[in-house]
Write a protein that holds these residues in place. Structure first.
Motif, PDB file in Angstrom:
ATOM      1  N   MET A 119       0.846  -1.199   0.000  1.00 30.40           N
ATOM      2  CA  MET A 119       0.000   0.000   0.000  1.00 30.40           C
ATOM      3  C   MET A 119       0.883   1.251   0.000  1.00 30.40           C
ATOM      4  SD  MET A 119      -2.906   1.162   2.776  1.00 30.40           S
ATOM      5  CE  MET A 119      -3.876  -0.302   2.442  1.00 30.40           C
ATOM      6  N   SER A 120       0.578   2.190  -0.881  1.00 33.61           N
ATOM      7  CA  SER A 120       1.385   3.406  -0.969  1.00 33.61           C
ATOM      8  C   SER A 120       1.141   4.295   0.241  1.00 33.61           C
ATOM      9  CB  SER A 120       1.052   4.165  -2.254  1.00 33.61           C
ATOM     10  OG  SER A 120      -0.305   4.552  -2.258  1.00 33.61           O
ATOM     11  N   ARG A 121       2.155   5.041   0.596  1.00 34.16           N
ATOM     12  CA  ARG A 121       2.044   5.930   1.742  1.00 34.16           C
ATOM     13  C   ARG A 121       1.278   7.188   1.350  1.00 34.16           C
ATOM     14  NH1 ARG A 121       7.743   6.572   4.656  1.00 34.16           N
ATOM     15  NH2 ARG A 121       6.330   7.500   6.198  1.00 34.16           N
ATOM     16  N   PRO A 122       0.505   7.754   2.276  1.00 29.69           N
ATOM     17  CA  PRO A 122      -0.233   8.988   1.959  1.00 29.69           C
ATOM     18  C   PRO A 122       0.728  10.142   1.743  1.00 29.69           C
ATOM     19  CG  PRO A 122      -0.392   8.482   4.297  1.00 29.69           C
ATOM     20  CD  PRO A 122       0.249   7.286   3.649  1.00 29.69           C
ATOM     21  N   PRO A 123       0.325  11.144   0.981  1.00 33.01           N
ATOM     22  CA  PRO A 123       1.195  12.303   0.759  1.00 33.01           C
ATOM     23  C   PRO A 123       1.379  13.101   2.042  1.00 33.01           C
ATOM     24  CG  PRO A 123      -0.999  12.741  -0.068  1.00 33.01           C
ATOM     25  CD  PRO A 123      -0.985  11.298   0.325  1.00 33.01           C
ATOM     26  N   VAL A 124       2.463  13.829   2.090  1.00 38.61           N
ATOM     27  CA  VAL A 124       2.724  14.733   3.213  1.00 38.61           C
ATOM     28  C   VAL A 124       2.416  16.153   2.751  1.00 38.61           C
ATOM     29  CG1 VAL A 124       4.467  15.649   4.784  1.00 38.61           C
ATOM     30  CG2 VAL A 124       4.490  13.213   4.161  1.00 38.61           C
ATOM     31  N   ALA A 125       1.552  16.831   3.471  1.00 41.94           N
ATOM     32  CA  ALA A 125       1.210  18.209   3.108  1.00 41.94           C
ATOM     33  C   ALA A 125       2.432  19.104   3.243  1.00 41.94           C
ATOM     34  CB  ALA A 125       0.087  18.722   3.998  1.00 41.94           C
ATOM     35  N   THR A 126       2.593  20.015   2.314  1.00 39.16           N
ATOM     36  CA  THR A 126       3.718  20.944   2.365  1.00 39.16           C
ATOM     37  C   THR A 126       3.458  22.049   3.386  1.00 39.16           C
ATOM     38  OG1 THR A 126       2.817  22.429   0.686  1.00 39.16           O
ATOM     39  CG2 THR A 126       4.129  20.542  -0.093  1.00 39.16           C
ATOM     40  N   ARG A 127       4.498  22.740   3.732  1.00 40.18           N
ATOM     41  CA  ARG A 127       4.376  23.900   4.624  1.00 40.18           C
ATOM     42  C   ARG A 127       3.410  24.921   4.034  1.00 40.18           C
ATOM     43  NH1 ARG A 127       7.763  28.600   4.471  1.00 40.18           N
ATOM     44  NH2 ARG A 127       7.786  29.788   6.411  1.00 40.18           N
ATOM     45  N   ALA A 128       3.509  25.135   2.729  1.00 39.90           N
ATOM     46  CA  ALA A 128       2.632  26.102   2.067  1.00 39.90           C
ATOM     47  C   ALA A 128       1.174  25.701   2.207  1.00 39.90           C
ATOM     48  CB  ALA A 128       3.007  26.217   0.591  1.00 39.90           C
ATOM     49  N   GLN A 129       0.876  24.424   2.018  1.00 38.44           N
ATOM     50  CA  GLN A 129      -0.507  23.959   2.116  1.00 38.44           C
ATOM     51  C   GLN A 129      -1.038  24.086   3.537  1.00 38.44           C
ATOM     52  OE1 GLN A 129       0.430  20.146   0.400  1.00 38.44           O
ATOM     53  NE2 GLN A 129      -0.578  20.644  -1.543  1.00 38.44           N
ATOM     54  N   GLN A 130      -0.206  23.768   4.515  1.00 42.18           N
ATOM     55  CA  GLN A 130      -0.641  23.889   5.909  1.00 42.18           C
ATOM     56  C   GLN A 130      -0.931  25.345   6.268  1.00 42.18           C
ATOM     57  OE1 GLN A 130      -1.422  21.512   7.930  1.00 42.18           O
ATOM     58  NE2 GLN A 130      -0.169  19.689   7.544  1.00 42.18           N
ATOM     59  N   ILE A 131      -0.068  26.248   5.842  1.00 42.57           N
ATOM     60  CA  ILE A 131      -0.270  27.667   6.149  1.00 42.57           C
ATOM     61  C   ILE A 131      -1.532  28.186   5.466  1.00 42.57           C
ATOM     62  CG2 ILE A 131       0.648  29.997   5.778  1.00 42.57           C
ATOM     63  CD1 ILE A 131       3.447  28.874   6.237  1.00 42.57           C
ATOM     64  N   GLU A 132      -1.704  27.852   4.197  1.00 49.18           N
ATOM     65  CA  GLU A 132      -2.884  28.327   3.473  1.00 49.18           C
ATOM     66  C   GLU A 132      -4.168  27.833   4.128  1.00 49.18           C
ATOM     67  OE1 GLU A 132      -3.336  29.045  -1.032  1.00 49.18           O
ATOM     68  OE2 GLU A 132      -4.047  26.999  -0.729  1.00 49.18           O
ATOM     69  N   LEU A 133      -4.175  26.577   4.556  1.00 51.68           N
ATOM     70  CA  LEU A 133      -5.364  26.019   5.201  1.00 51.68           C
ATOM     71  C   LEU A 133      -5.668  26.744   6.509  1.00 51.68           C
ATOM     72  CD1 LEU A 133      -7.477  23.709   4.899  1.00 51.68           C
ATOM     73  CD2 LEU A 133      -6.007  22.354   6.394  1.00 51.68           C
ATOM     74  N   ARG A 134      -4.652  26.988   7.306  1.00 51.99           N
ATOM     75  CA  ARG A 134      -4.869  27.701   8.572  1.00 51.99           C
ATOM     76  C   ARG A 134      -5.370  29.116   8.336  1.00 51.99           C
ATOM     77  NH1 ARG A 134       0.066  24.907  10.072  1.00 51.99           N
ATOM     78  NH2 ARG A 134       1.345  26.725   9.571  1.00 51.99           N
ATOM     79  N   MET A 135      -4.796  29.788   7.352  1.00 46.97           N
ATOM     80  CA  MET A 135      -5.217  31.157   7.063  1.00 46.97           C
ATOM     81  C   MET A 135      -6.672  31.204   6.605  1.00 46.97           C
ATOM     82  SD  MET A 135      -1.846  32.829   5.253  1.00 46.97           S
ATOM     83  CE  MET A 135      -2.707  34.364   4.889  1.00 46.97           C
ATOM     84  N   ALA A 136      -7.067  30.250   5.770  1.00 46.15           N
ATOM     85  CA  ALA A 136      -8.457  30.197   5.312  1.00 46.15           C
ATOM     86  C   ALA A 136      -9.401  29.955   6.483  1.00 46.15           C
ATOM     87  CB  ALA A 136      -8.618  29.105   4.261  1.00 46.15           C
ATOM     88  N   ARG A 155      -7.424  19.710  -1.458  1.00 44.15           N
ATOM     89  CA  ARG A 155      -7.012  18.441  -2.049  1.00 44.15           C
ATOM     90  C   ARG A 155      -5.489  18.374  -2.152  1.00 44.15           C
ATOM     91  NH1 ARG A 155      -9.475  14.647  -5.500  1.00 44.15           N
ATOM     92  NH2 ARG A 155     -11.297  15.950  -5.956  1.00 44.15           N
ATOM     93  N   LEU A 156      -4.942  17.200  -1.822  1.00 47.29           N
ATOM     94  CA  LEU A 156      -3.508  16.960  -1.958  1.00 47.29           C
ATOM     95  C   LEU A 156      -3.186  16.182  -3.227  1.00 47.29           C
ATOM     96  CD1 LEU A 156      -2.593  16.024   1.731  1.00 47.29           C
ATOM     97  CD2 LEU A 156      -2.289  18.233   0.583  1.00 47.29           C
ATOM     98  N   ASP A 157      -3.995  15.168  -3.520  1.00 43.00           N
ATOM     99  CA  ASP A 157      -3.844  14.396  -4.749  1.00 43.00           C
ATOM    100  C   ASP A 157      -5.176  13.716  -5.028  1.00 43.00           C
ATOM    101  OD1 ASP A 157      -3.990  12.127  -3.101  1.00 43.00           O
ATOM    102  OD2 ASP A 157      -1.840  11.711  -3.191  1.00 43.00           O
ATOM    103  N   ALA A 158      -5.195  12.778  -5.959  1.00 43.79           N
ATOM    104  CA  ALA A 158      -6.458  12.150  -6.356  1.00 43.79           C
ATOM    105  C   ALA A 158      -7.123  11.390  -5.219  1.00 43.79           C
ATOM    106  CB  ALA A 158      -6.216  11.212  -7.535  1.00 43.79           C
ATOM    107  N   GLY A 159      -6.339  10.971  -4.236  1.00 42.52           N
ATOM    108  CA  GLY A 159      -6.902  10.134  -3.185  1.00 42.52           C
ATOM    109  C   GLY A 159      -6.845  10.695  -1.785  1.00 42.52           C
ATOM    110  N   HIS A 160      -6.351  11.930  -1.607  1.00 42.63           N
ATOM    111  CA  HIS A 160      -6.177  12.468  -0.259  1.00 42.63           C
ATOM    112  C   HIS A 160      -6.449  13.972  -0.211  1.00 42.63           C
ATOM    113  CE1 HIS A 160      -3.629   8.854  -0.483  1.00 42.63           C
ATOM    114  NE2 HIS A 160      -3.913   8.699   0.800  1.00 42.63           N
TER     115      HIS A 160
END
Length: 239
Positions: free
Chosen positions: A1-18, A37-42
């Motif tokens: 099973m493939s490992r889930p993606p790791v959110a980038t610093r940019a994505q975490q900051i943008e989410l918190r700001m929103a 969305r991070l990718d097609a499955g996460h």
């Protein structure tokens, strides 16, 4: 099973700001959540707490679209799963509690396309005619089916769901939805029945050129605790 993606610093900051912007604008209070969305499955969903209380550095949680919700993630995040599963073009989902939208919904009404900002919803916004919380997958799936290709869905007495190609767009559309509800309520209070925009008018008006969404993002996130980092690092441009 493939490992889930790791959110980038940019994505975490943008989410918190929103999340914090939704709270400051009165579009959410103790309840509500947002994701991107991070990718097609996460996707990445914000911390399970009042969005206005999410602290700088407080990371969101990566959620798989086709798996059980992780421990500690709010039950209604299953709505996000069902929407992402059905709509590949959606890059962000927001569950909000806008007051004017809520008032209209209690009369089984939704905002109409009457002014420039209402044009972005094109046609009638669907109403989920059930005030109960959605805590199982079958209910969440039914809601996602009713949302279909719309940008927003209003939940009777229970807020709204808004989607966008990006979190910047989804946040902007949340503000537009509440402003359309304000127009609707003021017309009703005055006993007026203003005209609806035609299909042609909405198509011409609902533009994303001229940094339309980005300028509203700038307005709603101004003064945020992480805004300086966001701008300094060029995160809004995807760098």
């Amino acid at each position: 099973m493939s490992r889930p993606p790791v959110a980038t610093r940019a994505q975490q900051i943008e989410l918190r700001m929103a999340a914090r912007a939704l709270s400051r604008a009165g579009l959410a209070h103790a309840y509500g959540h947002c994701s991107l969305r991070l990718d097609a499955g996460h996707f990445l969903v914000c911390a399970a707490k009042p969005m206005g209380l999410i602290e700088p550095g407080e990371d969101g949680v990566v959620v798989a679209i086709d798996a059980e919700l992780p421990a500690g993630v709010l039950g209604e995040v299953r709505i996000h799963q069902q929407i992402y599963r059905r709509r590949a073009e959606v890059g962000a989902v927001i569950r909000s509690m806008p007051a004017q939208v809520m008032t209209l919904s209690c009369a089984r009404l939704t905002p109409q396309s009457r002014h420039g900002m209402g044009a972005y919803f094109h046609s009638s916004i669907p109403l989920w005619d059930d005030p109960q919380l959605l805590r199982d997958d079958s209910q969440a799936a039914a809601l996602a089916e009713q949302l279909a290709g719309h940008a927003a869905l209003v939940m009777r007495g229970n807020g709204a769901i808004v989607v966008g190609a990006s979190l910047v767009e989804a946040l902007t559309l949340n503000w537009y939805l509440e402003d359309a509800a304000r127009i609707e309520l003021q017309l009703l209070a005055a006993g007026l029945a203003g005209p609806l925009l035609s299909a042609g008018e909405t198509a011409r008006r609902a533009t994303n050129s001229g940094r339309i969404f980005e300028r509203m993002w700038d307005h709603l996130t101004a003064g945020d605790a992480e805004a300086a980092v966001y701008l300094q690092d060029g995160l809004q441009e995807g760098n």
